[in-house]
Design a protein around this motif. Structure first.
Motif, PDB file in Angstrom:
ATOM      1  N   PRO A   2       0.800  -1.213   0.000  1.00 20.27           N
ATOM      2  CA  PRO A   2       0.000   0.000   0.000  1.00 20.27           C
ATOM      3  C   PRO A   2       0.838   1.271   0.000  1.00 20.27           C
ATOM      4  O   PRO A   2       0.364   2.313  -0.379  1.00 20.27           O
ATOM      5  CB  PRO A   2      -0.824  -0.112   1.290  1.00 20.27           C
ATOM      6  N   THR A   4       3.441   2.147  -1.825  1.00 14.92           N
ATOM      7  CA  THR A   4       3.948   2.619  -3.110  1.00 14.92           C
ATOM      8  C   THR A   4       2.995   3.565  -3.824  1.00 14.92           C
ATOM      9  O   THR A   4       3.400   4.671  -4.185  1.00 14.92           O
ATOM     10  CB  THR A   4       4.312   1.419  -3.996  1.00 14.92           C
ATOM     11  N   PRO A   5       1.719   3.191  -4.029  1.00  9.92           N
ATOM     12  CA  PRO A   5       0.813   4.156  -4.677  1.00  9.92           C
ATOM     13  C   PRO A   5       0.646   5.421  -3.859  1.00  9.92           C
ATOM     14  O   PRO A   5       0.510   6.508  -4.407  1.00  9.92           O
ATOM     15  CB  PRO A   5      -0.520   3.396  -4.803  1.00  9.92           C
ATOM     16  N   ALA A   6       0.681   5.256  -2.524  1.00  7.40           N
ATOM     17  CA  ALA A   6       0.551   6.447  -1.673  1.00  7.40           C
ATOM     18  C   ALA A   6       1.736   7.374  -1.898  1.00  7.40           C
ATOM     19  O   ALA A   6       1.569   8.587  -2.035  1.00  7.40           O
ATOM     20  CB  ALA A   6       0.476   6.036  -0.201  1.00  7.40           C
ATOM     21  N   ASP A   8       3.722   7.467  -4.575  1.00  4.33           N
ATOM     22  CA  ASP A   8       3.640   8.002  -5.942  1.00  4.33           C
ATOM     23  C   ASP A   8       2.630   9.140  -6.012  1.00  4.33           C
ATOM     24  O   ASP A   8       2.895  10.192  -6.601  1.00  4.33           O
ATOM     25  CB  ASP A   8       3.221   6.894  -6.919  1.00  4.33           C
ATOM     26  N   ALA A   9       1.468   8.912  -5.409  1.00  2.24           N
ATOM     27  CA  ALA A   9       0.419   9.938  -5.448  1.00  2.24           C
ATOM     28  C   ALA A   9       0.862  11.182  -4.697  1.00  2.24           C
ATOM     29  O   ALA A   9       0.659  12.310  -5.166  1.00  2.24           O
ATOM     30  CB  ALA A   9      -0.871   9.385  -4.846  1.00  2.24           C
ATOM     31  N   ALA A  10       1.501  10.968  -3.536  1.00  2.00           N
ATOM     32  CA  ALA A  10       1.952  12.120  -2.753  1.00  2.00           C
ATOM     33  C   ALA A  10       3.023  12.892  -3.516  1.00  2.00           C
ATOM     34  O   ALA A  10       3.027  14.132  -3.518  1.00  2.00           O
ATOM     35  CB  ALA A  10       2.490  11.656  -1.403  1.00  2.00           C
ATOM     36  N   ALA A  12       3.366  13.031  -6.796  1.00  2.24           N
ATOM     37  CA  ALA A  12       2.702  13.720  -7.911  1.00  2.24           C
ATOM     38  C   ALA A  12       1.998  14.979  -7.418  1.00  2.24           C
ATOM     39  O   ALA A  12       2.040  16.029  -8.070  1.00  2.24           O
ATOM     40  CB  ALA A  12       1.707  12.783  -8.588  1.00  2.24           C
ATOM     41  N   LEU A  13       1.381  14.874  -6.243  1.00  2.00           N
ATOM     42  CA  LEU A  13       0.692  16.046  -5.677  1.00  2.00           C
ATOM     43  C   LEU A  13       1.680  17.158  -5.343  1.00  2.00           C
ATOM     44  O   LEU A  13       1.433  18.332  -5.631  1.00  2.00           O
ATOM     45  CB  LEU A  13      -0.074  15.649  -4.406  1.00  2.00           C
ATOM     46  N   ALA A  16       2.831  18.777  -8.544  1.00  2.00           N
ATOM     47  CA  ALA A  16       1.775  19.628  -9.111  1.00  2.00           C
ATOM     48  C   ALA A  16       1.674  20.935  -8.338  1.00  2.00           C
ATOM     49  O   ALA A  16       1.539  22.018  -8.924  1.00  2.00           O
ATOM     50  CB  ALA A  16       0.439  18.890  -9.087  1.00  2.00           C
TER      51      ALA A  16
ATOM     52  N   MET B   1       5.210   7.475 -10.828  1.00  2.00           N
ATOM     53  CA  MET B   1       4.244   7.342 -11.914  1.00  2.00           C
ATOM     54  C   MET B   1       4.978   6.929 -13.190  1.00  2.00           C
ATOM     55  O   MET B   1       5.371   7.755 -13.979  1.00  2.00           O
ATOM     56  CB  MET B   1       3.536   8.666 -12.132  1.00  2.00           C
ATOM     57  N   ALA B  25      -0.643  21.874 -14.088  1.00  2.00           N
ATOM     58  CA  ALA B  25      -0.616  22.530 -12.772  1.00  2.00           C
ATOM     59  C   ALA B  25      -0.029  23.933 -12.893  1.00  2.00           C
ATOM     60  O   ALA B  25      -0.518  24.875 -12.262  1.00  2.00           O
ATOM     61  CB  ALA B  25       0.193  21.689 -11.786  1.00  2.00           C
ATOM     62  N   ALA B 101      -4.283   4.624   0.525  1.00  2.00           N
ATOM     63  CA  ALA B 101      -3.102   3.772   0.658  1.00  2.00           C
ATOM     64  C   ALA B 101      -2.454   3.970   2.022  1.00  2.00           C
ATOM     65  O   ALA B 101      -1.997   3.008   2.645  1.00  2.00           O
ATOM     66  CB  ALA B 101      -2.120   4.071  -0.465  1.00  2.00           C
TER      67      ALA B 101
END
Lengths: 150, 116
Positions: A2, A4-6, A8-10, A12-13, A16, B1, B25, B101
């Protein structure tokens, strides 16, 4: 897994947010005196121009709009110095909602139109100048406070 | 990603790639930006930005305006309303994904601690 996606998402955020801030941050942080001076120059400049219709024809009726135009020009130069960023256009302030901005300047137009209705061109310029100057002062103070927040 | 990674259904695959997301963004932080300002702000090359803009324009997320400053040609980029909505939805999906996650990870840690 769990995490890894967290992660990656963090990531990316964060990326951004950094990209957004790179575009949104001001080119120059305006000094503390800037909001008051911007508003004051606009109010004084348009008031002097408006007084042209309130004084009898004399050298004063020529000098007042000239000095007023100089003050408005100074306001434009200062705004360009502190608010313009090459290659980036910000149509709306960064820390004030579009609705608030629209309502504020709609209020300025109403005041100017009302004063114009009562006092003619002098009222239009003076009412618009004073209310517009106050609106600029308020909005720029909010923007400066917003930029100062971490 | 990574490129070969499958994109979660809630995420928008047209802006999932890091460079596309960065460009979107960046444009969300202003009304309109010149091509060069976006390139410098995102730290990418002309050719990469051209490709990204082409893809985002095809998705109708970015609007391109060409003009002149004096005699020099300039290209201006801005997010379309659809682009802004899509970016917002994508960021919400990313936040949800990170929160879910992280919650799963915390629950797994609690369970293993309880077993021990």
């Amino acid at each position: 897994m769990p995490g890894t996606p967290a992660l990656d998402a963090a990531a990316a955020l964060r990326a951004a947010e950094a990209a957004h801030d790179a575009a949104a941050r001001p080119g120059v942080v305006p000094p503390a005196w800037y909001p008051a001076v911007n508003g004051g120059l606009m109010a004084a400049g348009l008031t002097l121009i408006g007084l042209r219709w309130a004084v009898p024809d004399s050298w004063l009726s020529v000098a007042l709009p000239l000095v007023g135009a100089l003050l408005v020009a100074a306001q434009v130069v200062l705004a360009r110095r502190f608010e313009h960023r090459p290659g980036i256009i910000q149509a709306y302030p960064r820390h004030t909602g579009r609705r608030q901005v629209t309502l504020t300047y709609a209020g300025v137009l109403v005041v100017a139109a009302g004063a114009g209705g009562f006092f003619g061109l002098a009222g239009l310029y003076i009412g618009g100048g004073i209310s517009g100057g106050l609106a600029n002062w308020w909005l720029l103070t909010r923007e400066r406070a917003g930029d100062a927040r971490p | 990603m990574r490129g070969e990674e499958r994109v979660s259904p809630a995420l928008d695959e047209r802006i999932h790639h890091p460079t596309r997301l960065a460009v979107m963004a960046f444009l969300s932080g202003c009304t309109e930006a010149e091509f060069r300002a976006v390139r410098e702000g995102c730290g990418i090359s002309d050719s990469v930005l051209s490709k990204v803009v082409g893809a985002l324009e095809a998705a109708e997320y970015v609007k391109v305006r060409k003009g002149y400053v004096g005699k020099r040609p300039r290209t201006w980029l801005r997010l379309s309303p659809e682009g802004r909505r899509a970016l917002l939805a994508h960021l919400v999906a990313l936040r949800d994904l990170a929160a879910q996650a992280a919650a799963l990870g915390a629950a797994a840690e609690e369970a293993s601690a309880a077993e021990a």
